[in-house]
Design an enzyme around this catalytic site. Structure first.
Site, short mmCIF file in Angstrom:
data_model
loop_
_atom_site.label_atom_id
_atom_site.label_comp_id
_atom_site.label_asym_id
_atom_site.label_seq_id
_atom_site.Cartn_x
_atom_site.Cartn_y
_atom_site.Cartn_z
N LYS A 104 -63.19 12.87 44.22
CA LYS A 104 -63.96 12.08 43.54
C LYS A 104 -64.87 12.94 42.39
O LYS A 104 -64.41 14.13 41.81
CB LYS A 104 -64.74 11.33 44.09
CG LYS A 104 -63.92 10.42 45.24
CD LYS A 104 -64.59 9.21 45.77
CE LYS A 104 -63.60 8.69 46.60
NZ LYS A 104 -64.33 7.42 47.31
N ASN A 150 -59.09 13.20 48.01
CA ASN A 150 -59.76 12.74 46.78
C ASN A 150 -61.16 13.11 46.66
O ASN A 150 -62.07 12.59 47.09
CB ASN A 150 -59.63 11.06 46.73
CG ASN A 150 -60.28 10.71 45.47
OD1 ASN A 150 -60.61 11.28 44.53
ND2 ASN A 150 -60.47 9.29 45.58
N HIS A 191 -57.56 3.36 41.48
CA HIS A 191 -58.61 3.57 42.84
C HIS A 191 -59.57 2.47 42.44
O HIS A 191 -59.72 1.93 41.11
CB HIS A 191 -59.01 4.96 42.63
CG HIS A 191 -59.94 5.03 43.74
ND1 HIS A 191 -61.19 4.66 43.96
CD2 HIS A 191 -59.70 5.80 44.85
CE1 HIS A 191 -61.59 4.67 45.01
NE2 HIS A 191 -60.82 5.64 45.67
N GLU A 205 -56.15 0.89 50.31
CA GLU A 205 -57.67 1.17 50.55
C GLU A 205 -58.62 0.04 50.47
O GLU A 205 -58.96 -0.57 49.39
CB GLU A 205 -58.24 2.20 49.33
CG GLU A 205 -57.30 3.29 49.52
CD GLU A 205 -58.35 4.70 48.86
OE1 GLU A 205 -58.26 5.68 49.61
OE2 GLU A 205 -58.67 4.41 47.67
N GLY A 207 -66.28 4.71 51.44
CA GLY A 207 -67.34 5.40 51.39
C GLY A 207 -68.37 4.66 52.18
O GLY A 207 -69.75 4.87 51.97
N GLU A 216 -62.53 2.21 42.55
CA GLU A 216 -63.49 2.63 41.79
C GLU A 216 -63.38 2.49 40.36
O GLU A 216 -64.09 2.44 39.25
CB GLU A 216 -64.01 3.94 42.16
CG GLU A 216 -64.89 4.10 43.43
CD GLU A 216 -64.95 5.47 44.26
OE1 GLU A 216 -64.45 6.49 43.64
OE2 GLU A 216 -64.98 5.39 45.47
N SER A 255 -63.05 5.68 54.62
CA SER A 255 -63.78 6.33 55.64
C SER A 255 -63.02 6.71 56.69
O SER A 255 -63.11 6.74 57.89
CB SER A 255 -64.82 5.11 56.10
OG SER A 255 -65.60 5.08 55.29
#
Ligand code: PGA
Length: 260
Positions: free
Chosen positions: A11, A9, A98, A170, A176, A100, A216
């Site tokens: 991003k 991904n 996701h 996730e 991150g 985010e 991560s």
């Protein structure tokens, strides 16, 4: 038997040129080293990079995915892209829900459910993300959160379709942050998701769904995560932007696949 699937991904990173070089590098190295067929690899670049990355991947086994979509074929939805557009750009997969998107753009389970149906209607395979925040984990609400997301995003989707999906666990606190779930924590949640799948859709569907871990994942921790029974690959953010790290993760998945 379930395949292992490792997806990068990217991003909101890179541009057409650097994205194309990264995809070409990954392709070339995988073609030299990758024990063919044991792991499926997908790259999910930002929308404007899709044509140049697709070009770099033409004729390879590496698949292409989008990072989001809007659930309508076309129309007055400024700034959005649809499943037919992604498919026309060469995508076989799309990341949906996701954290985010949920956190920064207010996406709800109901909206993600619409996106999942739209993707499936256009033969794009969704990678559906779910996971708890640190606060929810500390309050012992991790399972409850994941179960609510699971039921919401999969509402009214039949078992045959669910059998083809990829679900990505996730934990938000691991994305991150450099803080990964331990293999035990990952397995516990993946086992729980597999149980939810089994009780809702039956065992054969449950056994066919690929459960990725994301948050991560790196070259050092991938092998231990992928060694877990219900961890069938990973959704990789930061480390997918570095060829050697990403390849080490793919290799770890290939090793895990050989042992199953
Ligand atoms: P990370 O991101 O690997 O950088 O934690 C994973 C993801 O958000 O999919």
């Amino acid at each position: 038997m379930r395949p292992y699937i490792v997806a990068g991904n990217w991003k909101m990173n890179l541009d057409a040129r650097s994205g194309q070089s990264l995809a070409s590098e990954i392709r070339a190295t995988l073609e030299q080293t990758h024990p063919g067929g044991l792991v499926r690899v997908l790259l999910c670049p930002p929308f404007p990079l899709l044509p140049s990355v697709a070009e770099a991947l033409t004729g390879s086994d590496i698949g292409l995915g989008g990072q989001n979509l809007y659930p309508a074929d076309n129309g007055a939805f400024t700034g959005e892209v649809s499943a037919p557009m992604l498919a026309a750009a060469g995508c076989s997969h799309v990341i949906l829900g996701h954290s985010e998107r949920r956190g920064y753009f207010g996406e709800t389970d109901a909206f993600i459910n619409k996106k999942v149906r739209h993707a499936l209607a256009h033969k794009l395979l969704p990678i559906i993300c779910m996971g708890e925040t640190l606060e929810q984990r500390e309050q012992d609400k991790a399972r409850q959160t994941v179960e609510t997301q699971f039921r919401g995003v999969l509402k009214d989707i039949d078992g045959d379709s669910v059998g083809n999906l990829i679900l990505a666990y996730e934990p938000v606190w691991a994305i991150g942050t450099g803080k990964t779930a331990t293999p035990k924590q990952a397995q516990e949640m993946h086992g729980f998701i597999r149980t939810l799948l089994s009780s809702t859709y039956g065992d054969s569907v449950a056994q066919s769904v690929v459960l990725q871990y994301g948050g991560s994942v790196n070259a050092d921790n991938a092998a231990d995560l992928f060694a877990q029974e219900d961890v069938d690959g990973g959704l990789i953010g930061g480390a997918s932007l570095r060829t050697q790290d990403f390849l080490s993760i793919v290799t770890a998945a290939a090793e895990a696949a050989k042992r199953t």
